[in-house]
Scaffold this motif. Structure first.
Motif, PDB file in Angstrom:
ATOM      1  N   LYS A  38      69.059  38.515  38.558  1.00  0.00           N
ATOM      2  CA  LYS A  38      69.600  39.588  37.726  1.00  0.00           C
ATOM      3  C   LYS A  38      71.112  39.611  37.830  1.00  0.00           C
ATOM      4  O   LYS A  38      71.663  39.496  38.922  1.00  0.00           O
ATOM      5  N   ILE A  39      71.769  39.740  36.687  1.00  0.00           N
ATOM      6  CA  ILE A  39      73.217  39.722  36.589  1.00  0.00           C
ATOM      7  C   ILE A  39      73.691  41.108  36.195  1.00  0.00           C
ATOM      8  O   ILE A  39      73.247  41.658  35.177  1.00  0.00           O
ATOM      9  N   CYS A  40      74.580  41.680  37.000  1.00  0.00           N
ATOM     10  CA  CYS A  40      75.118  43.000  36.701  1.00  0.00           C
ATOM     11  C   CYS A  40      76.641  42.935  36.629  1.00  0.00           C
ATOM     12  O   CYS A  40      77.277  42.246  37.427  1.00  0.00           O
ATOM     13  N   VAL A  41      77.212  43.648  35.669  1.00  0.00           N
ATOM     14  CA  VAL A  41      78.651  43.801  35.531  1.00  0.00           C
ATOM     15  C   VAL A  41      78.961  45.291  35.563  1.00  0.00           C
ATOM     16  O   VAL A  41      78.405  46.064  34.770  1.00  0.00           O
ATOM     17  N   ASP A  42      79.802  45.687  36.504  1.00  0.00           N
ATOM     18  CA  ASP A  42      80.202  47.091  36.671  1.00  0.00           C
ATOM     19  C   ASP A  42      78.989  48.017  36.842  1.00  0.00           C
ATOM     20  O   ASP A  42      78.954  49.129  36.321  1.00  0.00           O
ATOM     21  N   GLY A  43      77.990  47.514  37.550  1.00  0.00           N
ATOM     22  CA  GLY A  43      76.850  48.338  37.899  1.00  0.00           C
ATOM     23  C   GLY A  43      75.720  48.370  36.895  1.00  0.00           C
ATOM     24  O   GLY A  43      74.709  49.049  37.128  1.00  0.00           O
ATOM     25  N   ALA A  44      75.838  47.665  35.773  1.00  0.00           N
ATOM     26  CA  ALA A  44      74.790  47.659  34.747  1.00  0.00           C
ATOM     27  C   ALA A  44      74.294  46.243  34.514  1.00  0.00           C
ATOM     28  O   ALA A  44      75.090  45.299  34.426  1.00  0.00           O
ATOM     29  N   ARG A  45      72.977  46.079  34.404  1.00  0.00           N
ATOM     30  CA  ARG A  45      72.442  44.746  34.189  1.00  0.00           C
ATOM     31  C   ARG A  45      72.770  44.254  32.787  1.00  0.00           C
ATOM     32  O   ARG A  45      72.596  44.967  31.801  1.00  0.00           O
ATOM     33  N   THR A  46      73.242  43.006  32.712  1.00  0.00           N
ATOM     34  CA  THR A  46      73.608  42.417  31.427  1.00  0.00           C
ATOM     35  C   THR A  46      72.726  41.236  31.045  1.00  0.00           C
ATOM     36  O   THR A  46      72.663  40.870  29.869  1.00  0.00           O
ATOM     37  N   ALA A  47      72.040  40.607  32.018  1.00  0.00           N
ATOM     38  CA  ALA A  47      71.184  39.453  31.727  1.00  0.00           C
ATOM     39  C   ALA A  47      70.322  39.171  32.947  1.00  0.00           C
ATOM     40  O   ALA A  47      70.572  39.676  34.045  1.00  0.00           O
ATOM     41  N   SER A  48      69.305  38.327  32.764  1.00  0.00           N
ATOM     42  CA  SER A  48      68.454  37.915  33.881  1.00  0.00           C
ATOM     43  C   SER A  48      67.708  36.644  33.508  1.00  0.00           C
ATOM     44  O   SER A  48      67.550  36.319  32.320  1.00  0.00           O
ATOM     45  N   TYR A  49      67.270  35.905  34.531  1.00  0.00           N
ATOM     46  CA  TYR A  49      66.437  34.729  34.281  1.00  0.00           C
ATOM     47  C   TYR A  49      65.426  34.574  35.409  1.00  0.00           C
ATOM     48  O   TYR A  49      65.647  35.049  36.526  1.00  0.00           O
ATOM     49  N   ALA A  50      64.317  33.920  35.080  1.00  0.00           N
ATOM     50  CA  ALA A  50      63.254  33.723  36.055  1.00  0.00           C
ATOM     51  C   ALA A  50      63.607  32.575  36.989  1.00  0.00           C
ATOM     52  O   ALA A  50      64.091  31.525  36.553  1.00  0.00           O
ATOM     53  N   LEU A  51      63.370  32.788  38.292  1.00  0.00           N
ATOM     54  CA  LEU A  51      63.558  31.741  39.293  1.00  0.00           C
ATOM     55  C   LEU A  51      62.668  32.074  40.480  1.00  0.00           C
ATOM     56  O   LEU A  51      62.851  33.111  41.122  1.00  0.00           O
ATOM     57  N   PRO A  52      61.687  31.225  40.794  1.00  0.00           N
ATOM     58  CA  PRO A  52      60.774  31.544  41.888  1.00  0.00           C
ATOM     59  C   PRO A  52      61.499  31.729  43.211  1.00  0.00           C
ATOM     60  O   PRO A  52      62.591  31.190  43.434  1.00  0.00           O
TER      61      PRO A  52
END
Length: 423
Positions: free
Chosen positions: A367-381
């Motif tokens: 999970k990718i967050c910028v300034d405390g809010a999630r902006t994108a995500s990707y699956a990775l085991p």
């Protein structure tokens, strides 16, 4: 996706070893231990917000929610801030419901969304050590529910956020690696407009028996230049280089005054670590970033321990798109002739200002967050972010195309074992 198309020919030639850029284009558990809230500040107690009320080890603030804090004014035995923001003690006012439910607590009032700030308490760590932070908040019947935030240095660097319901209690105890000078803030704010009733707050800070560092793998505060190295508080120092030779790095302006200084980086300059990060379980990678300009057509690499030979690692980058995007990727090699990346990109402000970046790998997701809010995500085991290379800051690792240099500044780079919030 622009970056993927731009360099696809390199991908077809040599697989995953070719490029960092070919692929582009439920609440987390807090780091440390949860647990039952203690009845008193555990030994060794470093700070008890209620018992220490008014002592210089604590600050009483209006948190204006924009990396600025205004000291409250002491009026008698009370600290008074904006609108109806106020902090005082059950020792003075023992009759409210909150004092009966939480004997000896601090009392807090606020006006919720109708005020420009939340009342906040702040405790500053005075040593590198593992500490426990314990919070309990009681909201009386008929009052508005309270959003409870515990954070380090700025609201974006959240340790947890929760809701204390009317007529109920919110409590949480977590363990963190504190660096000397870290400021830990507890803020409470109503979810609607209008003055709330007197709510009760206990906030304890105590030392633990754990050796430092416990969960911290990397911490670069950039407190001052050390020739061609910079201090890694949680491990081996980083080297600073220019064209693979030693260089002296420069101090820069921080994201906000309390941060001290940052590392100002120009084209062809970069930091190189020597420790391989342990990413076999949950990890959190975070930093402050000021991106000034692109110096490579395909984008800027901010952080990278991406393993393009074996599999794993993490690259955090700013894609040279219009508008730019903040992305992260992990190399997942199928064979040495087959390129595969797990990746995602999200929005990133094109304002050349400071922003807080956090990337969290937990529960099979990055999970990718910028300034405390999630902006994108990707699956990775789980376990698939583990690589064999130490991290670099400010450029691509030594694979084609080399470069991806950062023109800007970074500050307070940290990597933890465990997952911090990224929502």
């Amino acid at each position: 996706m622009v970056l993927r198309h731009a360099l696809i020919s390199l991908v077809l030639l040599a697989g995953c070893k070719q490029s960092l850029f070919d692929s582009h284009g439920e609440p987390d558990a807090s780091t440390g231990d949860g647990g039952n809230f203690p009845s008193s500040c555990p030994a060794t107690c470093l700070g008890d917000a209620a018992a220490d009320f008014g002592m210089p080890s604590w600050r009483y603030l209006d948190d204006t929610r924009n990396r600025a804090w205004a000291p409250m004014t002491m009026m008698g035995n009370d600290f008074v801030g904006m609108d109806n923001n106020r902090i005082w003690s059950c020792r003075k006012d023992g009759s409210p419901e909150a004092c009966k439910m939480l004997p000896g607590a601090l009392l807090v009032t606020n006006s919720g969304t109708s005020t420009a700030a939340d009342p906040a308490l702040s405790f500053t760590a005075t040593a590198n050590q593992v500490i426990q932070l314990s919070v309990r908040v009681y909201v009386p019947m008929g009052a508005q529910q309270q959003e409870v935030r515990l954070y380090r240095n700025a609201r974006e660097d959240s340790l947890f956020t929760g809701l204390a319901p009317a007529g109920g209690t919110f409590d949480r105890a977590i363990t963190v690696d504190a660096l000397n000078g870290d400021r830990f803030y507890l803020s409470v704010g109503g979810s609607t407009a209008g003055a709330t009733e007197k709510i009760g707050v206990h906030f304890y800070v105590n030392a633990t028996t754990d050796a430092f560092p416990k969960d911290c793998q990397l911490a670069l505060p950039f407190a001052g230049p050390m020739a061609n190295t910079t201090d890694n508080v949680c491990g081996v120092d980083f080297a600073y280089k220019n064209a693979d030779t030693a260089a002296t790095w420069a101090l820069g302006q921080p994201p906000f005054p309390e941060m001290g200084t940052s590392a100002d980086i120009t084209r062809d300059k970069y930091f190189v670590g020597s420790d391989v990060l342990v990413r076999s379980g949950d990890t959190t990678t975070q930093l402050w970033l000021r991106h000034d300009a692109f110096v490579d057509t395909y984008g800027t690499v901010v952080f990278s321990d991406d393993d393009l030979d074996n599999t794993g690692g993490l690259t955090i980058y700013v894609a040279n798109t219009s508008p730019p995007k903040l992305g992260a990727e992990t190399c997942t090699v199928v064979t040495q002739t087959t390129l595969d990346f797990a990746w995602a990109e999200g929005t990133y402000p094109d304002d050349h200002a400071w922003h807080f970046v956090r990337v969290v790998h937990t529960n099979g997701m990055v999970k990718i967050c910028v300034d405390g809010a999630r902006t994108a995500s990707y699956a990775l085991p789980a376990g698939k972010m583990q690589g064999m290379y130490p991290p670099w800051l400010g450029r691509n690792l030594n694979w084609t195309p080399t470069g991806g240099f950062l023109d800007g500044a970074i500050d307070d780079v940290r990597v933890f074992t465990g997952a911090l919030p990224c929502e």
